[in-house]
Design a protein around this motif. Structure first.
Motif, PDB file in Angstrom:
ATOM      1  N   VAL A  20      11.624   5.017  -5.250  1.00 23.55           N
ATOM      2  CA  VAL A  20      10.920   5.224  -4.278  1.00 23.55           C
ATOM      3  C   VAL A  20       9.420   5.848  -5.140  1.00 23.55           C
ATOM      4  CG1 VAL A  20      10.110   6.674  -2.191  1.00 23.55           C
ATOM      5  CG2 VAL A  20      12.592   5.922  -2.485  1.00 23.55           C
ATOM      6  N   LEU A  21       8.402   4.930  -4.805  1.00 27.69           N
ATOM      7  CA  LEU A  21       7.033   5.395  -5.125  1.00 27.69           C
ATOM      8  C   LEU A  21       6.416   6.485  -4.594  1.00 27.69           C
ATOM      9  CD1 LEU A  21       5.669   1.654  -5.457  1.00 27.69           C
ATOM     10  CD2 LEU A  21       6.655   3.133  -7.557  1.00 27.69           C
ATOM     11  N   PRO A  22       5.793   7.337  -5.294  1.00 29.28           N
ATOM     12  CA  PRO A  22       4.981   8.569  -4.620  1.00 29.28           C
ATOM     13  C   PRO A  22       3.903   7.816  -3.872  1.00 29.28           C
ATOM     14  CG  PRO A  22       4.329   8.219  -6.826  1.00 29.28           C
ATOM     15  CD  PRO A  22       5.492   7.169  -6.738  1.00 29.28           C
ATOM     16  N   MET A  23       3.638   8.304  -2.799  1.00 29.43           N
ATOM     17  CA  MET A  23       2.574   7.620  -1.703  1.00 29.43           C
ATOM     18  C   MET A  23       1.401   8.897  -2.060  1.00 29.43           C
ATOM     19  SD  MET A  23       3.454   5.377  -0.180  1.00 29.43           S
ATOM     20  CE  MET A  23       2.300   5.030   1.247  1.00 29.43           C
ATOM     21  N   VAL A  24       0.511   8.205  -2.929  1.00 25.90           N
ATOM     22  CA  VAL A  24      -0.829   9.102  -3.137  1.00 25.90           C
ATOM     23  C   VAL A  24      -1.796   8.759  -2.299  1.00 25.90           C
ATOM     24  CG1 VAL A  24      -2.452   9.505  -4.839  1.00 25.90           C
ATOM     25  CG2 VAL A  24       0.057   8.729  -5.393  1.00 25.90           C
ATOM     26  N   GLU A  25      -2.609   9.918  -1.881  1.00 27.80           N
ATOM     27  CA  GLU A  25      -3.788   9.614  -0.684  1.00 27.80           C
ATOM     28  C   GLU A  25      -4.678   8.854  -1.608  1.00 27.80           C
ATOM     29  OE1 GLU A  25      -6.616  12.179   2.257  1.00 27.80           O
ATOM     30  OE2 GLU A  25      -5.349  13.180   0.818  1.00 27.80           O
ATOM     31  N   ILE A  26      -5.398   7.669  -0.834  1.00 22.39           N
ATOM     32  CA  ILE A  26      -6.324   7.331  -1.276  1.00 22.39           C
ATOM     33  C   ILE A  26      -7.678   7.270  -0.435  1.00 22.39           C
ATOM     34  CG2 ILE A  26      -5.088   5.679  -2.572  1.00 22.39           C
ATOM     35  CD1 ILE A  26      -5.833   3.432  -0.649  1.00 22.39           C
ATOM     36  N   GLN A  27      -8.816   6.979  -1.051  1.00 23.03           N
ATOM     37  CA  GLN A  27     -10.208   6.863  -0.369  1.00 23.03           C
ATOM     38  C   GLN A  27     -10.371   5.465  -0.146  1.00 23.03           C
ATOM     39  OE1 GLN A  27     -12.899   7.312   1.621  1.00 23.03           O
ATOM     40  NE2 GLN A  27     -13.303   9.144   0.457  1.00 23.03           N
ATOM     41  N   HIS A  71       1.728   2.942  -7.968  1.00 27.14           N
ATOM     42  CA  HIS A  71       2.356   2.585  -9.289  1.00 27.14           C
ATOM     43  C   HIS A  71       1.739   3.095 -10.407  1.00 27.14           C
ATOM     44  CE1 HIS A  71       5.315  -0.872  -7.945  1.00 27.14           C
ATOM     45  NE2 HIS A  71       4.801  -1.042  -7.233  1.00 27.14           N
ATOM     46  N   TYR A  72       0.386   3.158 -10.313  1.00 33.33           N
ATOM     47  CA  TYR A  72       0.125   3.935 -11.597  1.00 33.33           C
ATOM     48  C   TYR A  72       0.557   5.393 -11.428  1.00 33.33           C
ATOM     49  CZ  TYR A  72      -3.860   5.817 -14.793  1.00 33.33           C
ATOM     50  OH  TYR A  72      -4.430   6.275 -15.718  1.00 33.33           O
ATOM     51  N   GLY A 285      12.425  -7.621 -16.842  1.00 39.06           N
ATOM     52  CA  GLY A 285      12.174  -6.547 -17.896  1.00 39.06           C
ATOM     53  C   GLY A 285      11.013  -7.015 -18.449  1.00 39.06           C
ATOM     54  N   THR A 286      10.753  -8.405 -18.578  1.00 36.92           N
ATOM     55  CA  THR A 286       9.522  -8.623 -19.278  1.00 36.92           C
ATOM     56  C   THR A 286       8.094  -8.221 -18.672  1.00 36.92           C
ATOM     57  OG1 THR A 286       9.509 -10.909 -18.252  1.00 36.92           O
ATOM     58  CG2 THR A 286      10.765 -10.652 -20.223  1.00 36.92           C
ATOM     59  N   ALA A 287       7.150  -8.045 -19.410  1.00 40.09           N
ATOM     60  CA  ALA A 287       5.927  -7.455 -18.974  1.00 40.09           C
ATOM     61  C   ALA A 287       5.063  -8.338 -17.710  1.00 40.09           C
ATOM     62  CB  ALA A 287       4.906  -7.563 -20.176  1.00 40.09           C
ATOM     63  N   LEU A 288       5.397  -9.627 -17.871  1.00 38.31           N
ATOM     64  CA  LEU A 288       4.637 -10.539 -16.947  1.00 38.31           C
ATOM     65  C   LEU A 288       5.476 -10.893 -15.552  1.00 38.31           C
ATOM     66  CD1 LEU A 288       2.701 -13.400 -18.773  1.00 38.31           C
ATOM     67  CD2 LEU A 288       1.681 -11.667 -17.060  1.00 38.31           C
ATOM     68  N   ARG A 289       6.730 -10.279 -15.652  1.00 31.84           N
ATOM     69  CA  ARG A 289       7.458 -10.335 -14.176  1.00 31.84           C
ATOM     70  C   ARG A 289       7.032  -9.314 -13.351  1.00 31.84           C
ATOM     71  NH1 ARG A 289      12.546 -12.211 -12.377  1.00 31.84           N
ATOM     72  NH2 ARG A 289      13.340 -10.768 -10.746  1.00 31.84           N
ATOM     73  N   PRO A 290       6.403  -9.586 -12.047  1.00 27.41           N
ATOM     74  CA  PRO A 290       5.753  -8.538 -11.359  1.00 27.41           C
ATOM     75  C   PRO A 290       6.859  -7.395 -11.021  1.00 27.41           C
ATOM     76  CG  PRO A 290       5.342 -10.969 -10.640  1.00 27.41           C
ATOM     77  CD  PRO A 290       6.343 -11.048 -11.514  1.00 27.41           C
ATOM     78  N   ASP A 291       6.302  -6.383 -10.780  1.00 32.02           N
ATOM     79  CA  ASP A 291       7.061  -5.196 -10.303  1.00 32.02           C
ATOM     80  C   ASP A 291       6.954  -5.262  -8.866  1.00 32.02           C
ATOM     81  OD1 ASP A 291       7.809  -4.062 -13.021  1.00 32.02           O
ATOM     82  OD2 ASP A 291       5.634  -3.725 -13.095  1.00 32.02           O
ATOM     83  N   ASP A 292       6.060  -5.773  -8.258  1.00 29.92           N
ATOM     84  CA  ASP A 292       5.875  -5.620  -7.092  1.00 29.92           C
ATOM     85  C   ASP A 292       4.906  -6.869  -6.444  1.00 29.92           C
ATOM     86  OD1 ASP A 292       5.334  -4.653  -4.333  1.00 29.92           O
ATOM     87  OD2 ASP A 292       4.678  -2.715  -4.902  1.00 29.92           O
TER      88      ASP A 292
END
Length: 322
Positions: A20-27, A71-72, A285-292
């Protein structure tokens, strides 16, 4: 790939255990994005869009930026981006071994560039101090992209070419980068990419959160030497293809670590394309395969392949284009 639960929390499904990704508040209505939106509304490029369509694209940009920030925070470091983000690299070690990669997928002429512009501006409102836009290696496309991203209101801006009139401003940019932000547009050309890496060192860009946007990411960026490496070459070392080494990971013994994503460890890669097969079919697992993946649905009035090549058209009852 990812899915979304009832609380709109992203869940990564590619990993062995769902995370589960953290849900960070954004502007989502910050100064950069709102002034950029006004510029875009008066731009000739978007003169045919009405207020409803701009609001739809703003909603898409908000949801995409939320993914980027989430994701960051999970993969790089907490507290650097988002409403409360400090806008600088405060952690020496990043949380994951690999940078996050988010795919923006949308049909041709469905609004990807507009959403890219708004998302880039929104990221600047949320602690990202540098946005790097990579384009295919065509001069006309580089110029067009630079013109489009010039609508992002009031950050410093640089267009990287083989000639270097901007290099003299490196000290000013380095000094202002933590406060004002920077947008860089560069083509996927080996000489331009090498100069870009040198310039990023000059301005100390590795010390701040960075969004890298690879437009038409399935063009030039994938490692085209993968098959040769898999077949074997009688002991001869087969390195990654040139642009892949410049952007993703450099395995040249004389240039180890000299790639965009290796230098900018506090960064997110956003790949963009209307033809995602080459990216989605990368080995896990390769860098160019999207995570999302963020799927951009076309707006009202969009006419594309579904219209010209629908079932009725294929049976001779519609506007089939041959």
């Amino acid at each position: 790939m990812t899915n979304t639960d009832s609380n709109n929390t992203a869940i990564i499904l590619d990993s062995a255990e769902s995370t589960v990704l953290p849900m960070v508040e954004i502007q989502d209505r910050g100064e950069y994005v709102m002034m950029t939106l006004e510029n875009l509304k008066s731009s000739e490029a978007y003169s045919g869009l009405d207020e409803e369509e701009f609001e739809r694209c703003m909603d898409c940009a908000t949801r995409l930026t939320q993914k980027i920030v989430n994701h960051y925070t999970r993969c790089i470091a907490e507290g650097e981006v988002g409403v409360e983000g400090v806008g600088r690299a405060i952690s020496e070690e990043i949380a994951s071994e690999q940078f996050p990669n988010i795919l923006l997928y949308g049909n041709v002429q469905a609004g990807k560039t507009l959403v890219m512009q708004l998302s880039a501006a929104m990221c600047l409102d949320n602690g990202f101090r540098c946005v790097i836009v990579l384009t295919p290696d065509f001069t006309s496309l580089l110029d067009q992209t630079a013109l489009r991203f010039d609508d992002i209101d009031d950050p410093l801006s640089v267009v990287v070419r083989c000639r270097e009139p901007w290099s003299a401003d490196a000290e000013l940019i380095r000094r202002e980068l933590p406060h004002q932000g920077l947008v860089i547009v560069a083509s996927k050309n080996s000489h331009n990419q090498k100069r870009l890496l040198e310039f990023l060192d000059e301005i100390e860009a590795s010390g701040c959160p960075v969004l890298v946007i690879d437009d038409e990411a399935d063009q030039a960026t994938p490692d085209t030497n993968t098959r040769r490496r898999a077949l074997g070459t009688n002991g001869t070392m087969v390195r990654g293809s040139t642009i892949n080494r410049r952007i993703i990971s450099n395995d040249d013994p004389e240039e180890l670590g000299q790639s965009l994503m290796q230098k900018l460890t506090h960064s997110v890669l956003m790949t963009v394309t209307a033809t995602p097969q080459a990216l989605l079919l990368q080995d896990p697992g390769t860098a160019l395969r999207p995570d999302d993946v963020f799927v951009l649905e076309p707006g009202k009035g969009y006419i594309g392949g579904d219209y010209f090549f629908n079932d009725a058209a294929l049976q001779g009852d519609g506007p089939l284009v041959m």
